[in-house]
Design an enzyme around this catalytic site. Structure first.
Site, PDB file in Angstrom:
ATOM      1  CG  HIS A  91      -2.110   1.084   0.992  1.00 49.42           C
ATOM      2  ND1 HIS A  91      -1.701   2.503   1.377  1.00 49.42           N
ATOM      3  CD2 HIS A  91      -3.330   0.993   0.781  1.00 49.42           C
ATOM      4  CE1 HIS A  91      -2.818   3.074   1.289  1.00 49.42           C
ATOM      5  NE2 HIS A  91      -3.922   2.221   0.790  1.00 49.42           N
ATOM      6  CD  GLU A 157      -5.723   2.226  -2.988  1.00 54.21           C
ATOM      7  OE1 GLU A 157      -6.860   2.168  -2.272  1.00 54.21           O
ATOM      8  OE2 GLU A 157      -4.459   1.889  -2.278  1.00 54.21           O
TER       9      GLU A 157
HETATM   10  P1  PGA Z   1      -9.470   6.017   0.671  1.00 58.03           P
HETATM   11  O1  PGA Z   1      -8.302   4.838   0.786  1.00 58.03           O
HETATM   12  O2  PGA Z   1     -10.729   5.396   0.063  1.00 58.03           O
HETATM   13  O3  PGA Z   1      -9.837   6.581   2.188  1.00 58.03           O
HETATM   14  O4  PGA Z   1      -8.984   7.054  -0.345  1.00 58.03           O
HETATM   15  C1  PGA Z   1      -8.151   3.817  -0.138  1.00 58.03           C
HETATM   16  C2  PGA Z   1      -6.988   3.474   0.463  1.00 58.03           C
HETATM   17  O5  PGA Z   1      -5.828   3.775   0.805  1.00 58.03           O
HETATM   18  O6  PGA Z   1      -6.926   2.186   0.042  1.00 58.03           O
END
Ligand code: PGA
Length: 236
Positions: A91, A157
């Site tokens: 992550h 992401e």
């Molecule tokens: P968020 O986080 O939905 O709060 O933007 C997503 C993540 O970091 O997996």
């Protein structure tokens, strides 16, 4: 069927996670999608006991080592024994705050696979200029030498979209996800599922999931509320 994954990050005590699990379980009983909840390590076992397999439980991280004198680390085997069947790896918060590199994440993938944990591997890309080259290099570093017979799910992401309330336009998500699939197919020899993450909520989840190339969602902030997360889980 899409794959909807909650990332609780460092939120919720054991008691709060148990309350959540009891309520959430009722809300997603008839959900057509595959759903996973990834709480902190200490909440895995209590949540798994309540979900009883109805909702998958996962970790947010896993050691690259099997066992040993590694104070503060948690192994894949421990996670399995606590009731986790999947783990998020790489992550962007772990990359940023704990200096995790693609090389280390690759080792974590191998260890998780060896111990029978499914893996959701996050790519670090912001979807900006140069994303093609970046994705190509990352996919190579992350997946060279992993077990190709075991399915890896990739999460895309954009860093600027995490926890900011800003999501990427669906028109911009598509080419990046397609690039990820193309590049990953070259290394993994199969086309992996790709999840989108970054400020997903019940208002935008439907539109994002409507993209054929998007196989699911990784949800942070909006997963903390069971009602809100259940709404996202039912998005088609
Ligand atoms: P968020 O986080 O939905 O709060 O933007 C997503 C993540 O970091 O997996």
């Amino acid at each position: 069927m899409k794959y909807i994954v909650a990332n609780f990050k460092m939120y919720k005590t054991v008691q709060e996670a148990e309350e959540y699990a009891k309520e959430f379980k009722k809300l997603v009983k008839k959900c057509p999608n595959k759903v996973a909840v990834c709480p902190s390590f200490v909440c895995i076992s209590p949540m798994a006991k309540i979900f009883k397999g109805l909702v998958q439980v996962g970790a947010q991280n896993c050691s690259d080592k099997e066992e040993g004198a590694f104070t503060g680390e948690v192994s894949a085997q421990m996670l399995k024994s606590a009731g986790a069947s999947v783990t998020i790896l790489g992550h962007s918060e772990r990359r940023r705050d704990f200096k995790e590199t693609d090389k280390l994440i690759c080792e974590k993938i191998k260890t998780a696979q060896k111990n029978g944990l499914e893996t959701i591997v996050c790519l670090a890309d912001d979807g900006g200029e140069g994303y093609k080259q970046n994705i190509r290099a990352q996919v190579k570093d992350l997946f060279t030498g992993v077990d190709k017979s075991k399915e890896i799910v990739i999460a895309f992401e954009p860093v600027w979209a995490i926890g900011t309330g800003k999501t990427m336009n669906t028109g911009d998500i598509k080419p990046v996800v397609e690039t990820i699939k193309n590049e990953a197919r070259k290394v993994l020899k199969y086309e992996p599922k790709v999840l989108y993450g970054g400020s997903v909520n019940s208002g935008n989840s439907g539109e994002i999931l409507a993209l054929d190339c998007v196989d699911g969602l990784l949800v942070g902030g909006a997963s903390k509320n069971p009602q809100e997360f259940a709404k996202i889980c039912f998005a088609k």
